[in-house]
Each structure stands twice: as C-alpha cells, then as structure tokens.
Scaffold this active site. Sequence first.
Site, PDB file in Angstrom:
ATOM      1  N   HIS A 229      -7.201  -1.952  -6.448  1.00  0.00           N
ATOM      2  CA  HIS A 229      -7.262  -1.863  -4.994  1.00  0.00           C
ATOM      3  C   HIS A 229      -8.724  -1.957  -4.569  1.00  0.00           C
ATOM      4  O   HIS A 229      -9.631  -1.608  -5.325  1.00  0.00           O
ATOM      5  CB  HIS A 229      -6.622  -0.563  -4.507  1.00  0.00           C
ATOM      6  CG  HIS A 229      -5.132  -0.562  -4.614  1.00  0.00           C
ATOM      7  ND1 HIS A 229      -4.296  -0.535  -3.513  1.00  0.00           N
ATOM      8  CD2 HIS A 229      -4.312  -0.612  -5.690  1.00  0.00           C
ATOM      9  CE1 HIS A 229      -3.037  -0.566  -3.908  1.00  0.00           C
ATOM     10  NE2 HIS A 229      -3.018  -0.609  -5.231  1.00  0.00           N
TER      11      HIS A 229
ATOM     12  N   ASN B  53      -4.502  -3.993  -2.047  1.00  0.00           N
ATOM     13  CA  ASN B  53      -4.772  -4.609  -3.335  1.00  0.00           C
ATOM     14  C   ASN B  53      -5.831  -5.690  -3.190  1.00  0.00           C
ATOM     15  O   ASN B  53      -6.103  -6.174  -2.093  1.00  0.00           O
ATOM     16  CB  ASN B  53      -3.489  -5.265  -3.879  1.00  0.00           C
ATOM     17  CG  ASN B  53      -2.367  -4.293  -4.094  1.00  0.00           C
ATOM     18  OD1 ASN B  53      -2.201  -3.769  -5.177  1.00  0.00           O
ATOM     19  ND2 ASN B  53      -1.578  -4.063  -3.054  1.00  0.00           N
TER      20      ASN B  53
ATOM     21  N   HIS C   9      -4.714  -3.965 -12.424  1.00  0.00           N
ATOM     22  CA  HIS C   9      -4.220  -3.759 -11.064  1.00  0.00           C
ATOM     23  C   HIS C   9      -5.284  -2.982 -10.293  1.00  0.00           C
ATOM     24  O   HIS C   9      -5.535  -1.806 -10.575  1.00  0.00           O
ATOM     25  CB  HIS C   9      -2.911  -2.967 -11.106  1.00  0.00           C
ATOM     26  CG  HIS C   9      -2.296  -2.724  -9.769  1.00  0.00           C
ATOM     27  ND1 HIS C   9      -1.204  -3.428  -9.306  1.00  0.00           N
ATOM     28  CD2 HIS C   9      -2.607  -1.837  -8.779  1.00  0.00           C
ATOM     29  CE1 HIS C   9      -0.878  -2.987  -8.096  1.00  0.00           C
ATOM     30  NE2 HIS C   9      -1.717  -2.025  -7.752  1.00  0.00           N
TER      31      HIS C   9
ATOM     32  N   CYS D 210      -1.094   2.897  -0.402  1.00  0.00           N
ATOM     33  CA  CYS D 210      -0.106   3.762  -1.032  1.00  0.00           C
ATOM     34  C   CYS D 210       0.200   4.932  -0.115  1.00  0.00           C
ATOM     35  O   CYS D 210      -0.722   5.609   0.359  1.00  0.00           O
ATOM     36  CB  CYS D 210      -0.632   4.280  -2.376  1.00  0.00           C
ATOM     37  SG  CYS D 210       0.502   5.409  -3.205  1.00  0.00           S
TER      38      CYS D 210
ATOM     39  N   ARG E 252       6.013  -6.208  -2.505  1.00  0.00           N
ATOM     40  CA  ARG E 252       6.365  -4.818  -2.790  1.00  0.00           C
ATOM     41  C   ARG E 252       5.174  -3.903  -2.543  1.00  0.00           C
ATOM     42  O   ARG E 252       5.101  -3.214  -1.530  1.00  0.00           O
ATOM     43  CB  ARG E 252       6.868  -4.680  -4.236  1.00  0.00           C
ATOM     44  CG  ARG E 252       7.644  -3.371  -4.492  1.00  0.00           C
ATOM     45  CD  ARG E 252       6.789  -2.124  -4.637  1.00  0.00           C
ATOM     46  NE  ARG E 252       5.806  -2.168  -5.698  1.00  0.00           N
ATOM     47  CZ  ARG E 252       4.913  -1.214  -5.923  1.00  0.00           C
ATOM     48  NH1 ARG E 252       4.864  -0.138  -5.145  1.00  0.00           N
ATOM     49  NH2 ARG E 252       4.022  -1.326  -6.903  1.00  0.00           N
ATOM     50  N   ASP E 253       4.205  -3.910  -3.423  1.00  0.00           N
ATOM     51  CA  ASP E 253       3.053  -3.023  -3.263  1.00  0.00           C
ATOM     52  C   ASP E 253       2.289  -3.351  -1.988  1.00  0.00           C
ATOM     53  O   ASP E 253       1.740  -2.454  -1.334  1.00  0.00           O
ATOM     54  CB  ASP E 253       2.138  -3.158  -4.485  1.00  0.00           C
ATOM     55  CG  ASP E 253       1.173  -2.008  -4.624  1.00  0.00           C
ATOM     56  OD1 ASP E 253       1.348  -0.995  -3.927  1.00  0.00           O
ATOM     57  OD2 ASP E 253       0.235  -2.112  -5.432  1.00  0.00           O
TER      58      ASP E 253
END
Length: 311
Positions: free
Chosen positions: A217, A257, A215, A248, A18-19
């Site tokens: 990046h 990430n 989380h 993003c 997803r991300d």
Amino acid sequence: MATTTGKKSVEMVEVGARDGLQNEPELVATDTKIALIERMIAAGSRRIEVASFVHPKWVPQMADAEAVVAGLPLRDDVTYIGLVLNKRGLLRALATRADKAGINEVGCVAVASDGFGEKNQGMGWVASVETVRDICRLAHAEGMAVQATISVSWGDPFDGVVPMDRVVEIAQRIADAEPKEIALADTIGVAVPSRVSELFARVADAVPHIPLRAHFHNTRNTGIANVWAAYEAGAHIIDASLGGLGGCPFAPKATGNVATEDVVYMLEQSGISTGLDLDRLIGAAHWFENKIGKPLPSMLSRAGGFPIPSQ
C-alpha cells in the site's frame, strides 16, 4: 524469471475489484464491478482478485460476491481469485464453481500481529496461522488452488513494528500446508525498501520452495519503491490495484494499493514484461473515475506514459 524470449517478466495480480473497492464508502453496482474486471482482462490481466467471501456486516461492499462471480466471462486463460477468511468463506467460494465462471483460486490471510488480527479477523496471529493451514488443507481436498498472505508484515497500526523473526516463523508454518505461494503484505503502508529487501530475503531463505508475492500500500509514498525492492529480492509476483484504489476498513488512515498502471510503467520501462497494456489500463482508470465520481490516486492515469505520442 524469464519469458520464452529471454526477457525478464513478472506476474501481475489485479486486486482492484476486491481489495481496491472494499473500503469505498459508496456501494459500487455489481454490473460496474463486472465491467471493471472485463476491462482489466482486456488490458491483459490474467489473474484477478474478484471478490471476498466475508460477512456483509463487516465489508458491505462485498455483499454481492456471488453475483459478481456469476456474471464474469468464462475464460480458460483467466484465474478468478476469491478471498476467504474461514471455512464458511471457503465453502461459499467452492459453491461458485456451479456457475459458468466460478472462483478457481482462493486466497487466505494470516496476520503477523495480535492487534490488527483481533480487529480484522477476531483472532491473534497464532490462531490466524492455524486457520490458514486449515483452509489450505480443505482447499486441497476439494481440488481448489490456494495461496496465502501474511498481512501487516512490516507494521501493525495498533502494536507497532512487527518482528521479522515472527514473519519468518509464520511463513514456515504456512509453507507446511503447501500453498501455491505466500505473499508478504504491507497492509498499512509503513515499509521502506531496505526492510522490504531484508524480509523478502529472509523468508525466501526459510521457504525456498514456495514462490513469494509482494503486496504494498502507498500510504506513505514508498509503495512503488518497495515493489522494486521486492522484485530485486526475488518476488516476481506483484499485487496491484487499478488507479491505486484501496484501503482497509480495519487499518486507520491506510490508503490505497500501489497503482497497477504505475507499477506497469516502472517495470516495463526497466525491461521487465508485465503482460499488461498501459494505454488500456489508463483508459480503464479514467472510465472508473467517471463511474465513482472522483479522481484516482495513480500518477500514470494523470500524466500518461512515455515517450509521449506525437500529436
């Protein structure tokens, strides 16, 4: 946190499907997304973010969310997570439970500043917190597990540095809605270990009954160090993306990430169990590189693990 054998452990959450994919310019085929998730399961992933239920106009890569979920293997030991940003997204995620393997946990996102919030979700930080609280209540009413993320916790590309007091306040407001956990996200990759340690400690003091997730990046090459700082501060749930995929659409210049295999190597070499097989992760990263036709950012997929097996 420890396993039954006494070894320290973390829970890894795989966000690559997803991300990791949402900012890829070329659409990835549904079958390839499902195959990626299957490879992550084979490598030991048991909590996987598989799709986001957002309007395809804003994130075209996620237009096939329902098709991806419908094609997932039925596994009682795997949690499939869907990102939702509003009630409509939650209803879409709930509807997948009619499939053989539906979404069984949703994640929702509050923004810690107005600039990014307006670009990403069309609302400022106060409204986004109320939306998260509403999603939590609705999810609970439907028997769906729900967790929350506070995005741009350390910095916003439009507003600059985010005050820690605000992040703590947001965490307290969200905690009232009883999510299973709260993540602090460095969405644009500006955090450094000292500020990570401080913010996680402050949030942990403010909401001691809520587990915290990290989380990060790796935009400015501090991601892996920040993971360690978060772990040391008590965050024992870690998001990561195979190969360091990510970015993003609403955060200029934000890169991927932290790479799952890089995080796994650091933690396992430090005596902390992740439940993941490093060789399988590296193999999955090489497979996916061939699928999308370009190298991935992770270091381990290039260098390999250590000790190096004898030839």
